[in-house]
Motif scaffolding. Sequence first.
Motif, mmCIF file in Angstrom:
data_model
loop_
_atom_site.group_PDB
_atom_site.id
_atom_site.type_symbol
_atom_site.label_atom_id
_atom_site.label_comp_id
_atom_site.label_asym_id
_atom_site.label_seq_id
_atom_site.Cartn_x
_atom_site.Cartn_y
_atom_site.Cartn_z
ATOM 1 N N SER A 286 0.848 -1.197 0.000
ATOM 2 C CA SER A 286 0.000 0.000 0.000
ATOM 3 C C SER A 286 0.878 1.240 0.000
ATOM 4 O O SER A 286 1.852 1.315 0.750
ATOM 5 C CB SER A 286 -0.929 0.011 1.220
ATOM 6 O OG SER A 286 -0.210 0.284 2.393
ATOM 7 N N ILE A 287 0.519 2.194 -0.860
ATOM 8 C CA ILE A 287 1.292 3.436 -1.003
ATOM 9 C C ILE A 287 0.298 4.596 -1.092
ATOM 10 O O ILE A 287 -0.616 4.565 -1.919
ATOM 11 C CB ILE A 287 2.156 3.409 -2.282
ATOM 12 C CG1 ILE A 287 3.046 2.171 -2.283
ATOM 13 C CG2 ILE A 287 3.001 4.665 -2.405
ATOM 14 C CD1 ILE A 287 3.674 1.881 -3.603
ATOM 15 N N GLN A 293 3.398 4.717 -6.671
ATOM 16 C CA GLN A 293 3.387 3.309 -7.059
ATOM 17 C C GLN A 293 4.442 3.034 -8.129
ATOM 18 O O GLN A 293 5.113 2.001 -8.105
ATOM 19 C CB GLN A 293 2.001 2.938 -7.603
ATOM 20 C CG GLN A 293 0.892 3.012 -6.580
ATOM 21 C CD GLN A 293 -0.455 2.702 -7.208
ATOM 22 O OE1 GLN A 293 -0.762 1.553 -7.515
ATOM 23 N NE2 GLN A 293 -1.260 3.732 -7.427
ATOM 24 N N GLN A 296 7.718 2.918 -6.449
ATOM 25 C CA GLN A 296 7.882 1.667 -5.719
ATOM 26 C C GLN A 296 8.170 0.511 -6.679
ATOM 27 O O GLN A 296 8.953 -0.389 -6.363
ATOM 28 C CB GLN A 296 6.625 1.368 -4.891
ATOM 29 C CG GLN A 296 6.725 0.140 -4.007
ATOM 30 C CD GLN A 296 7.806 0.271 -2.954
ATOM 31 O OE1 GLN A 296 8.140 1.365 -2.528
ATOM 32 N NE2 GLN A 296 8.372 -0.852 -2.533
ATOM 33 N N ALA A 297 7.540 0.550 -7.842
ATOM 34 C CA ALA A 297 7.806 -0.479 -8.851
ATOM 35 C C ALA A 297 9.285 -0.477 -9.239
ATOM 36 O O ALA A 297 9.874 -1.527 -9.511
ATOM 37 C CB ALA A 297 6.931 -0.249 -10.081
ATOM 38 N N LEU A 547 0.004 -2.535 -10.774
ATOM 39 C CA LEU A 547 -0.272 -1.287 -10.067
ATOM 40 C C LEU A 547 -1.786 -1.057 -10.000
ATOM 41 O O LEU A 547 -2.575 -1.714 -10.690
ATOM 42 C CB LEU A 547 0.396 -0.109 -10.786
ATOM 43 C CG LEU A 547 1.878 0.145 -10.488
ATOM 44 C CD1 LEU A 547 2.750 -1.045 -10.903
ATOM 45 C CD2 LEU A 547 2.365 1.402 -11.181
ATOM 46 N N SER A 548 -2.181 -0.095 -9.175
ATOM 47 C CA SER A 548 -3.584 0.355 -9.078
ATOM 48 C C SER A 548 -4.538 -0.780 -8.738
ATOM 49 O O SER A 548 -5.618 -0.896 -9.326
ATOM 50 C CB SER A 548 -4.020 1.022 -10.389
ATOM 51 O OG SER A 548 -3.175 2.086 -10.729
ATOM 52 N N LEU A 601 0.301 -3.528 -6.012
ATOM 53 C CA LEU A 601 0.428 -2.201 -5.421
ATOM 54 C C LEU A 601 -0.907 -1.480 -5.507
ATOM 55 O O LEU A 601 -1.623 -1.592 -6.521
ATOM 56 C CB LEU A 601 1.495 -1.376 -6.158
ATOM 57 C CG LEU A 601 2.971 -1.707 -5.897
ATOM 58 C CD1 LEU A 601 3.332 -3.101 -6.423
ATOM 59 C CD2 LEU A 601 3.879 -0.672 -6.565
ATOM 60 N N TYR A 602 -1.264 -0.742 -4.470
ATOM 61 C CA TYR A 602 -2.493 0.037 -4.530
ATOM 62 C C TYR A 602 -2.320 1.371 -3.810
ATOM 63 O O TYR A 602 -1.457 1.529 -2.949
ATOM 64 C CB TYR A 602 -3.679 -0.741 -3.964
ATOM 65 C CG TYR A 602 -3.715 -0.902 -2.463
ATOM 66 C CD1 TYR A 602 -4.493 -0.068 -1.661
ATOM 67 C CD2 TYR A 602 -2.982 -1.908 -1.840
ATOM 68 C CE1 TYR A 602 -4.532 -0.224 -0.285
ATOM 69 C CE2 TYR A 602 -3.015 -2.075 -0.462
ATOM 70 C CZ TYR A 602 -3.799 -1.224 0.308
ATOM 71 O OH TYR A 602 -3.842 -1.369 1.677
ATOM 72 N N ASP A 603 -3.149 2.316 -4.220
ATOM 73 C CA ASP A 603 -3.120 3.678 -3.668
ATOM 74 C C ASP A 603 -4.008 3.709 -2.430
ATOM 75 O O ASP A 603 -5.226 3.523 -2.529
ATOM 76 C CB ASP A 603 -3.629 4.662 -4.731
ATOM 77 C CG ASP A 603 -3.490 6.114 -4.300
ATOM 78 O OD1 ASP A 603 -3.201 6.358 -3.114
ATOM 79 O OD2 ASP A 603 -3.687 7.011 -5.144
#
Length: 959
Positions: A286-287, A293, A296-297, A547-548, A601-603
């Motif tokens: 979580s970011i 994101q 982070q990737a 992502l997302s 990964l998620y916002d």
Amino acid sequence: MTPFLYRIAQAFYKKYGNEISRLAFVFPNRRSGIFFQKYLAEVSGKPIFSPKVTTINDLMAELSPYTLIDRISLLVTLYKKYIELRKSDETFDNFVFWGDMLLGDFDDVDKYMVDARQLFTNIHDLKEIDEFYLTEEQIEIVKRFWGHLFFPSTESDNKQQFIQLWQILFDLYTGLRDELSSRNKAYEGMIFRDVAEQSKRKEALDLPYTQVVFIGFNAITEAEKIFMEYLRDIGIGDFYWDYYAPTLQDSYNKAAFFLNDNKRRFPSKIEIDEHIEQTPQIELISIPSAVGQAKQATDILQSLIDNNHLSPEKAINTAIVLPDEELLLPMLYSIPPEISTVNITMGYTLQHTTVAALMELIYQMQRHVRFSKGEPRFYHLDVKQLLGHRFIASRIGEKAYQITNFINENNRTFVSPKELGNHRLIKLLFLIPRTTDEAAAYLIELLEYLQQGGNRSDSSEDGDEETPVGFSAIELEFMYHYYITVKRLRDVIAEQDIKMTVETFFRLLGKMAASISIPFQGEPLSGLQIMGVLETRALDFDNLIILSMNEGVFPVKKVAATFIPYNLRKGFGMATTEHQDSIYAYYFYRMISRAKRVFLLYDSRTDGLKSGEVSRYIYQLKYHYRIPIQEIQINCDIATFSPITISIDKRKYGIEKKLADFMQEGNSALSASAINRYLNCPLQFYLQYIEKIEQTDEVAESVDSSTFGSIYHGMMQKIYNRIKGEKEKITVTADHIDTIRKDKGLLTRYLEECFAKEYYKTPHSPEPLTGYDYLTGEIILKLIDKTLEKDRALTPFSYVASELPIHKNISIENNRSIQLKGFIDRVDERNGLIRIVDYKTGRERLDFKSVTELFDPSEKDRKKAIMQVLFYCKLYKLDKAPMQPLQPSIYIVRNLFDKFESFLKYDKEPLTDFNLVEKEFDLYLTRCLEDIFDLDKPFSQTTVESHCKYCDFKQLCKR
């Protein structure tokens, strides 16, 4: 884990060997076909003739006699048919949005082989819908969705309009198809239907292949289903479904929605022996940031490289999946330098590009243009935004700053072309096209100029050298696609003879940009793979970074705009929201099934419309399938600064020398405003009067309080100077006042002159006031009239001067002499008393208990106006009237319509003579000046934070 397509290639090469070239392999997208060819080459280990590798869309297009029509031409054709059938004068601009919806519906009708006559015309009464199709709640939703177009004011009108619409839709549908067919053109659904109908009639299709193999499909339309059944029945159809993941065997998983029916209808001829038992290592990160994101990737990629899970030279087994295409550019800029090759397999909507942002600014500029005396005027914010755009600013360089400065300094709300200069790009940019053809030519020339600018620099017509610019390859690609779009739109408008306004042209262009996806092309079989969700179909990777992974993004929460209600779509076997949910669930579970490492990964932000909620798929993995997930929370380090005390040593930074400039023989003087500023905050005084830091000029679109006061002051000065004439002073009578008050033309001229000087910054070109400025002017005229009315009650009195400048020195300790200055708003004399009058348009008070409070820095509401008028009295007495009594007076303009008083009240008594407070005033003024020039006393921040509320420097102090 062996990729699905590799196993297919193995099985078919094993069975057919070199004869595989006689087969055709059909994939859901081109990328999966390219990877299949790669795996086939690896399996064969030698050069062989490649089989036919295609997509379902391309295969259908090959088998149909029609050619695919572009979207713009299709929309225009539909519009002309609509006008013909409806006999309507609806503009093309109004038609575009729901015309696009209709095309989507017609495409679905054909792809799902729906009987259009039944769908569109077998409705005789709205009550029938009530009884057989929709609930009352659904009817209300349909009414809200369709709005006034189909549901006017009364129930009977509702029914009639609804029935008429559906009857017209069928005629529109058939009319469009007939028109396209006559031109040998078709939209995609029409091509699909044509091939499916040929298949239904058992017509021989031109298929020179021994087998047609369908690989990696999931959700198929009715037209595709009929075509596949035809090939199955004639013995050349073969089908392979990637349903091996354990999660896809779960009947409760929406991802398996189509599984059983597809496997039953379309079996495979070759047994693919594959069982997926390996569970990928999954990390959920979580970011609290969208762009974060991408950053982070980068860290994940670097970690994979460091742990030998990713080879920078051969990164083809690693994919970054972007459900949100807006993260493409941040992701590209975040790739580690070790990875030299990147392959992008996704489209990027033209709407999100830099050039689209420029076009939107141009459109806004065109919308806000005004004309004055036949000449265009451009709104200052539009001009500044255009000049600030990277494409423009990088070409004209310093010129952009000069124009912006000119606008701010001269308070230009609207700017004329000649004030913008003759730079070639400026002249190209600030034009007003009057027809759609001119608008297209205008944009084409501008885009050509900008694209040329990426490779060379040239000179403008006014001799300014342009800044050499190097646009990136991506930016040039964006420009090119927009350029092609403008040209295509212009050609279609000309071919179809569509009449539209320039505004419609710009709006349509914006809508087209939202629907055009720019395909990125690269070397598909090397490097890191960056792709959208749709592009992952049938592909497998060892390392997946998705992502997302937010609910509403993946799976996407987007309901397609349609005229066909949900129940009717479901009743006629068309795609519904359930189909969309199942399709995206399949994409996800199939995608991760063969991966070794999966990073999700998620916002996590919850501000605005963002819920920060993780995708439902994560909950399913954790709680339904009990798959272990390592959860990591990334927090952004936010530096918080506690306000620190700022103190400026007067013995440093050359401050002592700057202070000396205010002493005798220096070039500066202290005003009442400066002293008030020092009492409010010594640091503010230092920044403004010692370092002379000024706030950047901004255009005031309406008259602010400061300008309002300046116009009022200017008016009063002009009025009394006219009465006085060339005389040293004159006795003002009631007749003088009455004459001025009646001369409305004179007062209006004075008002226009003051506006020109103080607001428009064109003192030599006064013009009649219009709009909001006219209303403001009328308010000022009423205040002036009320002021003159109050003055009339004081007549006769002697008028001495207005805006009187006075410059005097005052001595402080150590034999230093400080220069003081002031501009007294008005000096007059009545009954032997000289009045020192100060006009105030803000909220002020006339009473004070002691002089001490006027110089007390700790006072929250210190009476600055009283200190100022007493300061003027002191200067006037030193310069003009050392022996005469002076009466300090303040005209509080906002009190003119109430009980008006102008004299000060000192300890509740009228202050008729400055002499009563002069000694005490001198004491505190001298102390204040000694503090300012005391080198041992630094310039510090105020301790009263309410003084910081409107300070220009509060950001510097972090308050």
